[in-house]
Design an enzyme around this catalytic site. Structure first.
Site, PDB file in Angstrom:
ATOM      1  N   SER A   1      -8.621   1.890   2.027  1.00 26.43           N
ATOM      2  CA  SER A   1      -8.671   2.520   0.703  1.00 26.43           C
ATOM      3  C   SER A   1     -10.093   2.476   0.166  1.00 26.43           C
ATOM      4  CB  SER A   1      -7.736   1.737  -0.224  1.00 26.43           C
ATOM      5  OG  SER A   1      -7.959   2.092  -1.561  1.00 26.43           O
TER       6      SER A   1
ATOM      7  N   TYR B   1      -4.417  -6.421  -4.279  1.00 22.30           N
ATOM      8  CA  TYR B   1      -4.183  -5.280  -3.374  1.00 22.30           C
ATOM      9  C   TYR B   1      -5.482  -4.891  -2.669  1.00 22.30           C
ATOM     10  CZ  TYR B   1      -3.785  -0.519  -1.729  1.00 22.30           C
ATOM     11  OH  TYR B   1      -3.854   0.601  -0.942  1.00 22.30           O
TER      12      TYR B   1
ATOM     13  N   LYS C   1      -6.875  -5.071   1.528  1.00 20.91           N
ATOM     14  CA  LYS C   1      -7.481  -4.015   2.366  1.00 20.91           C
ATOM     15  C   LYS C   1      -8.809  -4.503   2.944  1.00 20.91           C
ATOM     16  CE  LYS C   1      -4.215  -1.015   1.983  1.00 20.91           C
ATOM     17  NZ  LYS C   1      -3.319  -0.724   3.105  1.00 20.91           N
TER      18      LYS C   1
HETATM   19  P1  NAD Z   1       4.292   4.298   0.348  1.00 18.78           P
HETATM   20  O1  NAD Z   1       4.729   3.129  -0.429  1.00 18.78           O
HETATM   21  O2  NAD Z   1       4.813   5.632  -0.026  1.00 18.78           O
HETATM   22  O3  NAD Z   1       4.581   4.093   1.891  1.00 18.78           O
HETATM   23  C1  NAD Z   1       4.531   2.831   2.514  1.00 18.78           C
HETATM   24  C2  NAD Z   1       5.768   2.728   3.376  1.00 18.78           C
HETATM   25  O4  NAD Z   1       5.728   1.500   4.086  1.00 18.78           O
HETATM   26  C3  NAD Z   1       7.060   2.736   2.573  1.00 18.78           C
HETATM   27  O5  NAD Z   1       7.946   3.672   3.144  1.00 18.78           O
HETATM   28  C4  NAD Z   1       7.597   1.305   2.695  1.00 18.78           C
HETATM   29  O6  NAD Z   1       9.004   1.250   2.678  1.00 18.78           O
HETATM   30  C5  NAD Z   1       7.012   0.895   4.033  1.00 18.78           C
HETATM   31  N1  NAD Z   1       6.798  -0.546   4.180  1.00 18.78           N
HETATM   32  C6  NAD Z   1       6.149  -1.393   3.338  1.00 18.78           C
HETATM   33  N2  NAD Z   1       6.116  -2.617   3.862  1.00 18.78           N
HETATM   34  C7  NAD Z   1       6.756  -2.566   5.061  1.00 18.78           C
HETATM   35  C8  NAD Z   1       7.045  -3.511   6.083  1.00 18.78           C
HETATM   36  N3  NAD Z   1       6.688  -4.781   5.981  1.00 18.78           N
HETATM   37  N4  NAD Z   1       7.712  -3.082   7.171  1.00 18.78           N
HETATM   38  C9  NAD Z   1       8.089  -1.799   7.301  1.00 18.78           C
HETATM   39  N5  NAD Z   1       7.854  -0.863   6.372  1.00 18.78           N
HETATM   40  C10 NAD Z   1       7.185  -1.242   5.263  1.00 18.78           C
HETATM   41  O7  NAD Z   1       2.677   4.299   0.322  1.00 18.78           O
HETATM   42  P2  NAD Z   1       1.659   5.433   0.752  1.00 18.78           P
HETATM   43  O8  NAD Z   1       1.063   6.026  -0.464  1.00 18.78           O
HETATM   44  O9  NAD Z   1       2.275   6.322   1.783  1.00 18.78           O
HETATM   45  O10 NAD Z   1       0.538   4.534   1.412  1.00 18.78           O
HETATM   46  C11 NAD Z   1       0.491   4.320   2.813  1.00 18.78           C
HETATM   47  C12 NAD Z   1      -0.665   3.409   3.124  1.00 18.78           C
HETATM   48  O11 NAD Z   1      -1.882   3.980   2.615  1.00 18.78           O
HETATM   49  C13 NAD Z   1      -0.567   2.020   2.496  1.00 18.78           C
HETATM   50  O12 NAD Z   1      -1.105   1.102   3.421  1.00 18.78           O
HETATM   51  C14 NAD Z   1      -1.449   2.123   1.272  1.00 18.78           C
HETATM   52  O13 NAD Z   1      -1.964   0.882   0.896  1.00 18.78           O
HETATM   53  C15 NAD Z   1      -2.537   3.048   1.779  1.00 18.78           C
HETATM   54  N6  NAD Z   1      -3.237   3.781   0.716  1.00 18.78           N
HETATM   55  C16 NAD Z   1      -2.537   4.557  -0.153  1.00 18.78           C
HETATM   56  C17 NAD Z   1      -3.201   5.261  -1.150  1.00 18.78           C
HETATM   57  C18 NAD Z   1      -2.462   6.093  -2.153  1.00 18.78           C
HETATM   58  O14 NAD Z   1      -3.043   6.406  -3.206  1.00 18.78           O
HETATM   59  N7  NAD Z   1      -1.229   6.493  -1.905  1.00 18.78           N
HETATM   60  C19 NAD Z   1      -4.603   5.181  -1.241  1.00 18.78           C
HETATM   61  C20 NAD Z   1      -5.285   4.381  -0.328  1.00 18.78           C
HETATM   62  C21 NAD Z   1      -4.599   3.695   0.665  1.00 18.78           C
HETATM   63  C1  WQD Z   2      -6.926   7.933 -11.452  1.00 16.38           C
HETATM   64  C2  WQD Z   2      -7.591   8.118 -12.800  1.00 16.38           C
HETATM   65  C3  WQD Z   2      -7.067   6.446 -14.451  1.00 16.38           C
HETATM   66  C4  WQD Z   2      -2.885   7.369 -15.029  1.00 16.38           C
HETATM   67  C5  WQD Z   2      -5.511   3.889  -7.343  1.00 16.38           C
HETATM   68  C6  WQD Z   2      -5.747   2.585  -6.645  1.00 16.38           C
HETATM   69  C7  WQD Z   2      -6.532   2.820  -5.384  1.00 16.38           C
HETATM   70  C8  WQD Z   2      -5.870   3.878  -4.518  1.00 16.38           C
HETATM   71  C9  WQD Z   2      -5.571   5.119  -5.289  1.00 16.38           C
HETATM   72  C10 WQD Z   2      -4.441   2.759  -2.967  1.00 16.38           C
HETATM   73  C11 WQD Z   2      -8.121   6.819 -13.399  1.00 16.38           C
HETATM   74  C12 WQD Z   2      -6.576   7.813 -14.876  1.00 16.38           C
HETATM   75  C13 WQD Z   2      -4.184   7.389 -14.566  1.00 16.38           C
HETATM   76  C14 WQD Z   2      -2.622   7.764 -16.358  1.00 16.38           C
HETATM   77  C15 WQD Z   2      -4.960   8.192 -16.660  1.00 16.38           C
HETATM   78  N1  WQD Z   2      -4.613   3.426  -4.004  1.00 16.38           N
HETATM   79  N2  WQD Z   2      -5.195   7.793 -15.362  1.00 16.38           N
HETATM   80  N3  WQD Z   2      -3.674   8.174 -17.128  1.00 16.38           N
HETATM   81  O1  WQD Z   2      -6.975   4.059 -10.126  1.00 16.38           O
HETATM   82  O2  WQD Z   2      -8.307   5.867  -8.913  1.00 16.38           O
HETATM   83  O3  WQD Z   2      -6.765   4.456  -7.674  1.00 16.38           O
HETATM   84  O4  WQD Z   2      -4.835   4.783  -6.466  1.00 16.38           O
HETATM   85  O5  WQD Z   2      -5.256   2.294  -2.221  1.00 16.38           O
HETATM   86  O6  WQD Z   2      -6.596   1.610  -4.732  1.00 16.38           O
HETATM   87  O7  WQD Z   2      -6.481   1.737  -7.503  1.00 16.38           O
HETATM   88  O8  WQD Z   2      -5.851   6.128  -9.187  1.00 16.38           O
HETATM   89  O9  WQD Z   2      -4.175   7.698 -10.013  1.00 16.38           O
HETATM   90  O10 WQD Z   2      -4.147   5.338 -10.896  1.00 16.38           O
HETATM   91  O11 WQD Z   2      -5.980   6.859 -11.590  1.00 16.38           O
HETATM   92  O12 WQD Z   2      -5.875   8.585 -17.409  1.00 16.38           O
HETATM   93  O13 WQD Z   2      -1.501   7.730 -16.839  1.00 16.38           O
HETATM   94  O14 WQD Z   2      -6.613   8.613 -13.730  1.00 16.38           O
HETATM   95  O15 WQD Z   2      -7.601   5.765 -15.549  1.00 16.38           O
HETATM   96  O16 WQD Z   2      -9.326   7.086 -14.029  1.00 16.38           O
HETATM   97  P1  WQD Z   2      -7.052   5.062  -9.072  1.00 16.38           P
HETATM   98  P2  WQD Z   2      -4.925   6.495 -10.418  1.00 16.38           P
END
Ligand code: NAD
Ligand code: WQD
Length: 339
Positions: A128, A153, A157
């Protein structure tokens, strides 16, 4: 030509995982999905089946359960693994740090152990942009140092990346992909994001407000040092995030053993929260109830990717722009709510 890859996707019922399964299958890869469904629903797997017209080889397994993983690896000859399975809520991680370390770091270690036993070398890891915190230079490239994590969190990572860099020396080939802000849904509206409870992330909050599930969107702060005072992020269509994983598999195939590298996965375009809100109203024609509120603690002011490294290494480019991403997010929300 049909690919001979057999890819194990952990967390494949989740938001990014399910879109990646679609892209992998459309590129001709054989896919097996593992998910414990703790943060997702089986109907997403059915959505993937509807898009691809293929039954998914799905296993309800927890990635902390090494015995079940071992059994699965014994029954299949996987060529690579994409590890999405993790918890992802920044807020929740502050309240339950132990469960985040256990699940996010623990599942990676368990998986690596099993991969080693079965001599599966190739791993793509979901990292991330949160590993950068507020970077000193924007756009941020991969040489930027990790800042002290803003949350447990983010820390998981950073720790996972460190583990992978070290463990790669035991014969693995590993790529960490640092996602920026994935948004949107598959253009078919058959799969998309299923936020749990009140969404923390901006776009699900926007679509739920537009659907009248939430009364009003609060824009967290308009006094930042940005063009309009709201925070700036790099919003990327989830299917573009997904397609990069298909390229990552080919890329890893060409590397020697003991390989580790990390890549930004973003568009390279910084968009402010207010710009996004206005674009949503423009492309959907829906009137969005929003107001400006105080800053949210822990938010970085501005971050977007320098994606040159992934462009050059993978030959990957985005396909969707912000307007399409928001439209797809809205179409998915409407489908969920029967609007
Ligand atoms: P999500 O929660 O939709 O998907 C994660 C999936 O993993 C879920 O289906 C959950 O049931 C499964 N899971 C969790 N722990 C598990 C375990 N121990 N065993 C088996 N299954 C398990 O999340 P996402 O948005 O699809 O994110 C996927 C990956 O990307 C995560 O590692 C997350 O940290 C990373 N990530 C997400 C974002 C984002 O904004 N969505 C941004 C950066 C990184
Ligand atoms: C985006 C912008 C908020 C909600 C998070 C995690 C990051 C990654 C992606 C997993 C910010 C603003 C939000 C609302 C708002 N995930 N906002 N009103 O914070 O960039 O990142 O998700 O790895 O680790 O921290 O994403 O979508 O929460 O926010 O104004 O109701 O929108 O302040 O500036 P963020 P976000």
């Amino acid at each position: 030509m049909k690919s001979t890859n057999h890819v194990l996707v952990t967390g494949g019922a989740g938001y990014i995982g399910s879109h990646t399964v679609v892209e992998l299958m459309e590129a001709g890869n054989k896919v097996t999905v593992v998910d414990n469904l703790e943060r997702s629903e089986y109907k997403i797997i059915e959505g993937v089946e509807a898009i691809t017209g293929t039954k998914i080889d799905f296993h309800k397994i927890d990635c902390l359960d090494s015995e079940s993983l071992n059994q699965l690896f014994s029954q299949n000859k996987f060529s690579s693994v994409i590890h999405f399975a993790a918890f992802k809520s920044v807020n929740e991680s502050v309240v339950k740090p132990l469960s985040y370390y256990k699940n996010n770091v623990g599942s990676l270690i368990t998986l690596l152990d099993v991969m080693k036993v079965h001599q599966v070398k190739d791993l793509i890891f979901s990292s991330s942009c949160t590993v950068y915190g507020q970077p000193d230079h924007i756009p941020v490239d991969e040489s930027a140092p990790f800042k002290k994590a803003e949350s447990p969190y983010g820390s998981t990572k950073q720790v996972c990346e460190q583990i992978l860099e070290e463990v790669a020396k035991e014969g693995f080939r590993v790529v960490s992909l640092r996602y920026f802000n994935p948004i949107g849904a598959h253009p078919s509206s058959l799969i998309g994001e299923l936020p749990i409870g009140v969404p923390n992330n901006l776009v699900p909050y926007v679509t739920q407000t537009a659907a009248k599930v939430r009364e009003k969107l609060t824009v967290f702060g308009d006094d930042y040092d940005t063009s309009d005072g709201s925070c700036v992020r790099d919003f990327i269509h989830v299917s573009d995030v997904a397609s990069a994983h298909v390229k990552a598999i080919d890329y890893l195939n060409k590397q020697k053993e003991n390989f580790y590298d990390a890549f930004n996965l973003g568009t390279g375009i910084g968009v402010s929260v207010l710009e996004l809100v206005k674009k949503f109203i423009e492309v959907t024609g829906v009137n969005l109830n929003y107001s400006i509120g105080p800053r949210r603690s822990g938010d970085v002011e501005k971050v977007y990717a320098d994606p040159k490294k992934i462009h050059h290494a993978f030959g990957w480019q985005t396909k969707y722009d912000l307007g399409q991403s928001l439209l797809h997010a809205w179409q998915w929300e409407k489908k969920l709510r029967n609007i």
